[in-house]
Design an enzyme around this catalytic site. Structure first.
Site, short mmCIF file in Angstrom:
data_model
loop_
_atom_site.label_atom_id
_atom_site.label_comp_id
_atom_site.label_asym_id
_atom_site.label_seq_id
_atom_site.Cartn_x
_atom_site.Cartn_y
_atom_site.Cartn_z
N CYS A 267 11.30 27.10 25.89
CA CYS A 267 12.18 27.64 24.85
C CYS A 267 11.38 27.78 23.56
O CYS A 267 10.68 26.85 23.15
CB CYS A 267 13.35 26.69 24.64
N LEU A 268 11.49 28.94 22.92
CA LEU A 268 10.74 29.17 21.68
C LEU A 268 11.18 28.22 20.56
O LEU A 268 10.44 28.00 19.62
CB LEU A 268 10.89 30.63 21.21
N HIS B 11 20.35 30.40 30.11
CA HIS B 11 19.64 29.68 29.05
C HIS B 11 19.98 30.29 27.68
O HIS B 11 20.29 29.58 26.72
CB HIS B 11 18.13 29.76 29.32
N GLU B 12 19.95 31.62 27.59
CA GLU B 12 20.20 32.29 26.31
C GLU B 12 21.67 32.18 25.89
O GLU B 12 21.97 32.00 24.71
CB GLU B 12 19.75 33.75 26.36
N HIS C 56 22.33 29.07 24.16
CA HIS C 56 21.99 29.10 22.73
C HIS C 56 23.17 29.57 21.88
O HIS C 56 23.43 29.03 20.81
CB HIS C 56 20.82 30.05 22.47
N GLN D 36 18.74 31.57 17.42
CA GLN D 36 17.40 31.02 17.18
C GLN D 36 16.72 31.59 15.94
O GLN D 36 15.75 31.03 15.46
CB GLN D 36 16.50 31.28 18.40
N GLY E 168 12.78 35.62 26.28
CA GLY E 168 14.15 35.81 25.82
C GLY E 168 14.34 35.16 24.47
O GLY E 168 13.64 34.21 24.12
NI NI Z 1 15.62 28.99 24.38
#
Ligand code: NI
Length: 169
Positions: free
Chosen positions: A94-95, A136-137, A140, A52, A47
């Protein structure tokens, strides 16, 4: 193949911006969603939120399929927690926080609504990984990160490690 976008790395302050609602459903939005999917696949993520990649609009891409061939796009997503929920624990990554995994507990029953690239509204009560991943997204988009769920000590440790590793700003 579209150009890969740069993913912001914690503690980049731009990850703390609150994203704006999407009001224009145009080619630009489609292009960004497509670039974000390419970026997510290249980075082996499941995701990615627009925040991000330094675009502060309420747009999320995701692919939870094993074969990595079911791209999904969520625009202006929101959820409410449903009655009778339990806290579901899942080890998240998480990226924007490379090398950091942590078990986070989130409610397992939500009603999710979002718009697609045409602006049409959808409502669903997801199950399993999607429930966790979308929370989670959406975090962000609010400027919130996984590290906010752990102790300050742990958070500081991750911050120093990544500051050393990624001298980007
Ligand atoms: Ni993330």
């Amino acid at each position: 193949m579209a150009k890969k976008l740069d993913i912001l790395i914690f503690p980049d302050p731009r990850l703390r911006k609150v994203a704006e609602k999407v009001v224009k459903f145009d080619k630009c939005l489609e292009k960004l969603a497509s670039d974000m999917l390419d970026t997510m696949y290249e980075a082996n993520g499941i995701g990615l939120a627009a925040t991000q990649v330094d675009h502060h609009i309420r747009l999320i891409v995701m692919d939870l399929s094993e074969d990595r061939n079911e791209p999904r796009v969520f625009i202006n997503p929101s959820y409410k927690i449903l009655e009778g929920y339990k806290m579901f624990e899942y080890e998240e990554g998480c990226l924007s926080i490379p090398g950091f995994n942590e078990v986070i507990a989130r409610p397992d029953k939500i009603e999710l609504s979002w718009q697609d690239l045409k602006g049409e509204t959808h409502v669903d009560t997801p199950e399993g990984l999607l429930t966790v991943c979308i929370q989670h997204e959406i975090d962000h988009l609010e400027g919130k990160l996984m590290v906010d769920y752990v102790s300050a000590l742990k958070r500081d440790r991750v911050r120093s490690k990544l500051l050393k590793e990624f001298k980007r700003y």
